[in-house]
Design a protein around this motif. Structure first.
Motif, short mmCIF file in Angstrom:
data_model
loop_
_atom_site.label_atom_id
_atom_site.label_comp_id
_atom_site.label_asym_id
_atom_site.label_seq_id
_atom_site.Cartn_x
_atom_site.Cartn_y
_atom_site.Cartn_z
N SER A 1 0.83 -1.22 0.00
CA SER A 1 0.00 0.00 0.00
C SER A 1 0.86 1.26 0.00
O SER A 1 0.54 2.25 -0.66
N LYS A 2 1.96 1.22 0.75
CA LYS A 2 2.87 2.37 0.80
C LYS A 2 3.47 2.66 -0.57
O LYS A 2 3.55 3.81 -1.01
N VAL A 3 3.88 1.61 -1.24
CA VAL A 3 4.47 1.78 -2.57
C VAL A 3 3.45 2.35 -3.54
O VAL A 3 3.73 3.31 -4.29
N LEU A 4 2.25 1.80 -3.54
CA LEU A 4 1.19 2.29 -4.42
C LEU A 4 0.85 3.75 -4.14
O LEU A 4 0.71 4.56 -5.07
N ALA A 5 0.73 4.10 -2.86
CA ALA A 5 0.36 5.47 -2.49
C ALA A 5 1.45 6.47 -2.86
O ALA A 5 1.16 7.57 -3.36
N GLU A 6 2.70 6.10 -2.63
CA GLU A 6 3.81 7.01 -2.94
C GLU A 6 3.94 7.23 -4.44
O GLU A 6 4.16 8.35 -4.90
N ILE A 7 3.76 6.17 -5.20
CA ILE A 7 3.83 6.30 -6.66
C ILE A 7 2.66 7.14 -7.17
O ILE A 7 2.80 7.94 -8.10
N THR A 8 1.49 6.98 -6.55
CA THR A 8 0.34 7.82 -6.90
C THR A 8 0.65 9.29 -6.66
O THR A 8 0.41 10.15 -7.52
N LYS A 9 1.19 9.59 -5.50
CA LYS A 9 1.52 10.97 -5.14
C LYS A 9 2.48 11.59 -6.15
O LYS A 9 2.24 12.70 -6.65
N LEU A 10 3.53 10.86 -6.47
CA LEU A 10 4.53 11.38 -7.40
C LEU A 10 3.95 11.57 -8.80
O LEU A 10 4.31 12.51 -9.51
N THR A 11 3.05 10.68 -9.19
CA THR A 11 2.46 10.79 -10.53
C THR A 11 1.54 11.99 -10.63
O THR A 11 1.59 12.76 -11.60
N TYR A 12 0.67 12.18 -9.62
CA TYR A 12 -0.23 13.34 -9.63
C TYR A 12 0.56 14.65 -9.59
O TYR A 12 0.13 15.66 -10.17
N GLU A 13 1.70 14.64 -8.92
CA GLU A 13 2.52 15.86 -8.80
C GLU A 13 3.54 15.97 -9.94
O GLU A 13 4.38 16.88 -9.93
N ASN A 14 3.48 15.05 -10.90
CA ASN A 14 4.38 15.04 -12.06
C ASN A 14 5.84 14.99 -11.64
O ASN A 14 6.70 15.66 -12.22
N ARG A 15 6.13 14.19 -10.61
CA ARG A 15 7.50 14.08 -10.12
C ARG A 15 8.02 12.64 -10.18
O ARG A 15 9.08 12.34 -9.63
N LEU A 16 7.28 11.75 -10.84
CA LEU A 16 7.64 10.34 -10.80
C LEU A 16 9.02 10.07 -11.39
O LEU A 16 9.85 9.40 -10.77
N GLU A 17 9.28 10.59 -12.57
CA GLU A 17 10.58 10.34 -13.22
C GLU A 17 11.73 10.97 -12.44
O GLU A 17 12.81 10.40 -12.33
#
Length: 500
Positions: free
Chosen positions: A14-30
């Motif tokens: 759940s932590k991994v999914l949530a953190e990746i979600t946060k970064l994606t919405y904030e356009n910071r994933l890459e």
């Protein structure tokens, strides 16, 4: 928000999914994908594995699988691929090689109950001469043992026990075994993507791929993204959370509209009822449901001679997607439910279902975006589906719906249902029907105990979920599919429901 069996494995996922979600919405994933490691890995020392390096290796593979990218590329490459919308052609469920503990378990073990009897039935039964007496007790030479089980069956004291690995024990279709290096291997020719092995592995070494990032990218790109919500949704976000709050949360995530898959279930009911009336018993002795993709896959892969008995009607997910695409060809359709096998079905019908997510992934999206379900607006929710359609989520619900529809169309016809939940029970039911050992003429097969509400991608146990789904069933405006006039109209208007 209620989460069933909140183990450390579930928390990490759940932590991994949530953190990746946060970064994606904030356009910071890459840019910040490497930071996801910090939520688990600490330079102060290992928390779950033998060393920090092992923890990092496991987490890298988990992150890549969460991004639906190859396990052997870097995190940066995986993030770039996911943000570009790429989805690796990998199995829905995979073993994380670095996470597998290689379970050093010998399948057969001689216990202290051994009496070193004179008969020595265990020794005499062994075809490989792998058993001998050492220090007044039977001993199994593992270098010779082929794990045939004859010694266990021959011992009159029951002194030889069989121990299986958790993932193997959980798989009803024997699709997962230990390879030459003792690491788990999934035989894709046998696997039905039910997700039981994922839930059984205490090391979290088996997981499903996710298209969470790809869905969010569609939303951020301004696409018309439709959430197709499974009938079980009312039972998986806690007793204090109302259906209207769940719908509001989904819209706040950026989805354009929320469609009830239960509405598609009404259309499926009408078609399965007509199919039953037209084919049973004149063309075939019995018919099975086709709603559960894991059950259908089990029949196709392991009981191919029974495949003609499976209803040709598409599942409620496919029916809902077909309706959505018919009304808006530009729609991006996203199924959301408790089922992992739906991810495989979505791939099969890629022209209709663009993506599939679990309730676990939806909860991670809500958390990652910084939202709290308790603060969602409790907008009045009125289901567009009938009571029996919303009941599809629970074991026995499909059979009840078809029975009511058949009775309403032709009261002279009697549906004799047989309900099976859990793949082992489904297999036994198929065998009984095939051999004519039961008078049933309609089989409802559900791979998960309790039905869809017990799916591995859910957030609550089946008993709790059923009570909440029952509340929605009781509040539905129509009693059954025949009384849902809009669904009957769409059934006639759209058509093409028998292309499974």
């Amino acid at each position: 928000m209620a989460i069933s069996q909140t183990t450390e494995v579930v928390r990490i996922r759940s932590k991994v999914l949530a953190e990746i979600t946060k970064l994606t919405y904030e356009n910071r994933l890459e840019k910040d994908i490497a930071g996801v490691m910090d939520i688990i890995v600490s330079e102060e020392g290992p928390r779950y594995r033998c060393c920090v390096h092992k923890e990092k290796a496991v987490l890298r593979q988990r992150i890549n699988l969460t991004l639906s990218q190859p396990l052997n590329i870097t995190q940066e490459e995986a993030a770039e691929g996911a943000m570009a919308g790429k989805v690796e052609a990998m199995p829905v469920i995979s073993v994380l090689p670095e996470a597998c503990d290689q379970c050093p378990i010998d399948k057969y073990l001689v216990t202290d109950a051994c009496r070193n009897c004179l008969a020595h039935n265990c020794i005499n039964s062994c075809p490989k001469k792998a058993i001998m007496v050492v220090q007044n007790r039977a001993y199994i030479d593992k270098s010779r043992c082929v794990e045939c089980g004859l010694c266990k069956r021959s011992c009159q004291y029951g002194a030889i026990i069989e121990i299986s690995r958790p993932c193997e024990r959980a798989c009803a279709v024997k699709a997962i075994v230990a390879g030459g290096d003792r690491k788990a291997v999934i035989d894709q020719e046998k696997c039905v993507e039910c997700g039981s092995c994922r839930e059984a592995c205490p090391f979290g070494a088996i997981s499903d791929s996710s298209v969470l990032v790809q869905v969010i990218q569609q939303i951020l790109a301004g696409k018309q993204v439709y959430a197709m919500l499974a009938p079980a949704f009312a039972g998986h976000f806690g007793p204090r959370t109302k259906p209207g709050q769940i719908v509001d949360a989904i819209k706040q995530l950026g989805f354009s509209e929320v469609k009830e898959v239960a509405y598609g279930a009404d259309i499926v009911t009408l078609n399965e009822a007509e199919e039953f009336l037209a084919t049973v018993p004149n063309e075939r002795p019995f018919m099975t449901s086709s709603c559960c993709p894991a059950f259908v896959s089990m029949v196709e892969k392991h009981y191919p001679d029974v495949t003609p008995m499976v209803s040709s009607t598409v599942s409620p997910m496919i029916a809902t997607a077909r309706l959505t695409k018919a009304s808006n060809p530009e729609a991006v359709t996203v199924f959301i439910g408790p089922c992992i096998a739906k991810k495989a079905e979505a791939r099969k019908y890629a022209e209709l279902v663009d993506y599939a997510l679990t309730f676990e992934e939806l909860a991670a999206m809500i958390t990652g975006k910084g939202m709290d379900m308790d603060f969602m607006l409790d907008k009045e929710f009125q289901s567009s589906a009938s009571s029996t359609a919303n009941g599809f989520a629970c074991a026995g619900g499909v059979a009840k719906a078809v029975q009511a529809a058949v009775g309403g169309i032709d009261p002279a016809v009697v549906v004799k249902p047989l309900n099976a939940e859990g793949l082992e029970n489904c297999a036994e039911a198929v065998i009984q029907l095939r051999s004519g050992k039961t008078e049933a003429n309609f089989l409802e097969g559900m791979s998960c105990p309790g039905g869809c509400i017990g799916g591995p991608g859910g957030l609550a146990n089946a008993r709790v979920a059923k009570k909440l789904v029952d509340n929605l069933v009781q509040q539905s405006p129509a009693a059954n599919a025949l009384e849902n006039k809009p669904a009957a109209t769409d059934n006639e208007r759209i058509g093409h429901w028998h292309s499974r």
